[in-house]
Write an enzyme that holds these catalytic residues in place. Structure first.
Site, PDB file in Angstrom:
ATOM      1  CG  ASP A  67      40.919  73.441  22.937  1.00  0.00           C
ATOM      2  OD1 ASP A  67      41.522  73.903  23.927  1.00  0.00           O
ATOM      3  OD2 ASP A  67      40.044  72.572  23.045  1.00  0.00           O
ATOM      4  CG  ASN A 136      30.551  67.027  21.234  1.00  0.00           C
ATOM      5  OD1 ASN A 136      31.599  66.840  21.837  1.00  0.00           O
ATOM      6  ND2 ASN A 136      30.365  68.052  20.417  1.00  0.00           N
TER       7      ASN A 136
HETATM    8  C1  GLP Z   1      36.099  71.440  25.951  1.00  0.00           C
HETATM    9  C2  GLP Z   1      37.467  71.710  25.309  1.00  0.00           C
HETATM   10  C3  GLP Z   1      38.361  70.515  25.371  1.00  0.00           C
HETATM   11  C4  GLP Z   1      38.121  69.820  26.684  1.00  0.00           C
HETATM   12  C5  GLP Z   1      36.792  69.128  26.579  1.00  0.00           C
HETATM   13  C6  GLP Z   1      36.335  68.442  27.848  1.00  0.00           C
HETATM   14  O1  GLP Z   1      35.070  72.024  25.232  1.00  0.00           O
HETATM   15  N1  GLP Z   1      37.431  72.199  23.976  1.00  0.00           N
HETATM   16  O2  GLP Z   1      39.700  70.873  25.201  1.00  0.00           O
HETATM   17  O3  GLP Z   1      39.143  68.901  26.929  1.00  0.00           O
HETATM   18  O4  GLP Z   1      35.806  70.041  26.121  1.00  0.00           O
HETATM   19  O5  GLP Z   1      36.047  69.394  28.839  1.00  0.00           O
HETATM   20  P1  GLP Z   1      35.873  69.005  30.366  1.00  0.00           P
HETATM   21  O6  GLP Z   1      37.160  68.421  30.827  1.00  0.00           O
HETATM   22  O7  GLP Z   1      35.560  70.309  31.074  1.00  0.00           O
HETATM   23  O8  GLP Z   1      34.754  68.018  30.454  1.00  0.00           O
END
Ligand code: GLP
Length: 241
Positions: A67, A136
């Site tokens: 992403d 979420n």
């Molecule tokens: C983000 C990204 C994801 C990521 C997720 C969890 O917004 N779009 O690809 O894996 O949320 O993030 P984190 O590992 O920092 O909690």
């Protein structure tokens, strides 16, 4: 729900890195998609260390970006590609021909996304994807309400995602769009590794585990997916498991 629970984030990172390395060794030429975000970073660094010890060749597979934040590129600290370059692609020496990512700066983001999805269609399906769980319940930028058949493309970000996303941008709120591989593309992977650590993820994981295939919780579509394994540390594990 196929679960692996580790004592702490360090043990989990090692376990995940070993699983990814085993897949890479057994599947040269396949395509992987690895999440940025904070959760997988220690596992990605461990993979780089394994390569330095001669235990895996990270260039024996291809990578497609999971992403990207709309409007951001490699020069923007906190963008997905900047984080992945810093923690994985650059230290691992991933060659450009083995890497295809969404361009958050593309003049025509829909066309750019279509080109990435076309590559996945041509070279895919994904061999393995390593995913982090959003606060979420999102995966990549598959936000609440996303169809499990969504292949991927440009999406509108959920308010929770934008608020939580401030942690990547020194407190600034990211813009309103994202680009992502869709649940339909991720769901066709041979191996789906879903990773979460820390007390702050326990509530959303408890909801996900209790509500398979709930449209409000994108990750819940993978609760009973035969290719999915959930890698959690003890602090993130639902109360019920
Ligand atoms: C983000 C990204 C994801 C990521 C997720 C969890 O917004 N779009 O690809 O894996 O949320 O993030 P984190 O590992 O920092 O909690």
């Amino acid at each position: 729900m196929k679960l692996v629970i580790a004592a702490d984030p360090a043990e989990l990172a090692l376990t995940v890195a070993q699983a990814v390395a085993a897949f890479i060794r057994a599947n040269p030429g396949r395509l992987l998609s690895l999440a940025a975000g904070d959760t997988p970073l220690a596992a990605l660094r461990e993979l780089v260390s394994m390569q330095q010890r001669g235990e895996v060749d990270l260039n024996s597979v291809g990578y497609v970006g999971l992403d990207e934040w709309g409007g951001l590129g490699p020069a923007d600290p906190g963008s997905c590609i900047e984080v992945m370059n810093r923690h994985f692609y650059h230290p691992a020496g991933i060659r450009p021909e083995n890497l295809c990512v969404f361009n958050g700066l593309a003049a025509d983001p829909e066309a750019d996304a279509a080109a990435v999805l076309e590559l996945v269609a041509r070279r895919g399906p994904l061999g393995l994807t390593l995913l982090g769980i959003g606060m979420n319940g999102h995966l990549g930028f598959n936000e609440p309400g996303t169809s499990p058949d969504f292949i991927g493309g440009v999406v509108t970000l959920d308010d929770v995602t934008r608020e939580v996303g401030r942690k990547y941008f020194a407190g600034r709120t990211p813009g309103g769009t994202g680009i992502t591989l869709g649940l339909g593309t991720l769901g066709r992977a041979d191996r789906i590794l879903l990773m979460a650590t820390g007390e702050k993820k326990r509530a959303i994981l408890t909801r996900i585990a209790a509500s398979p295939d709930d449209p409000a919780l994108p990750a819940s579509h993978f609760v009973n997916h035969p290719a999915a394994t959930w890698y959690l540390d003890r602090a993130a594990a639902p109360d019920t498991v």
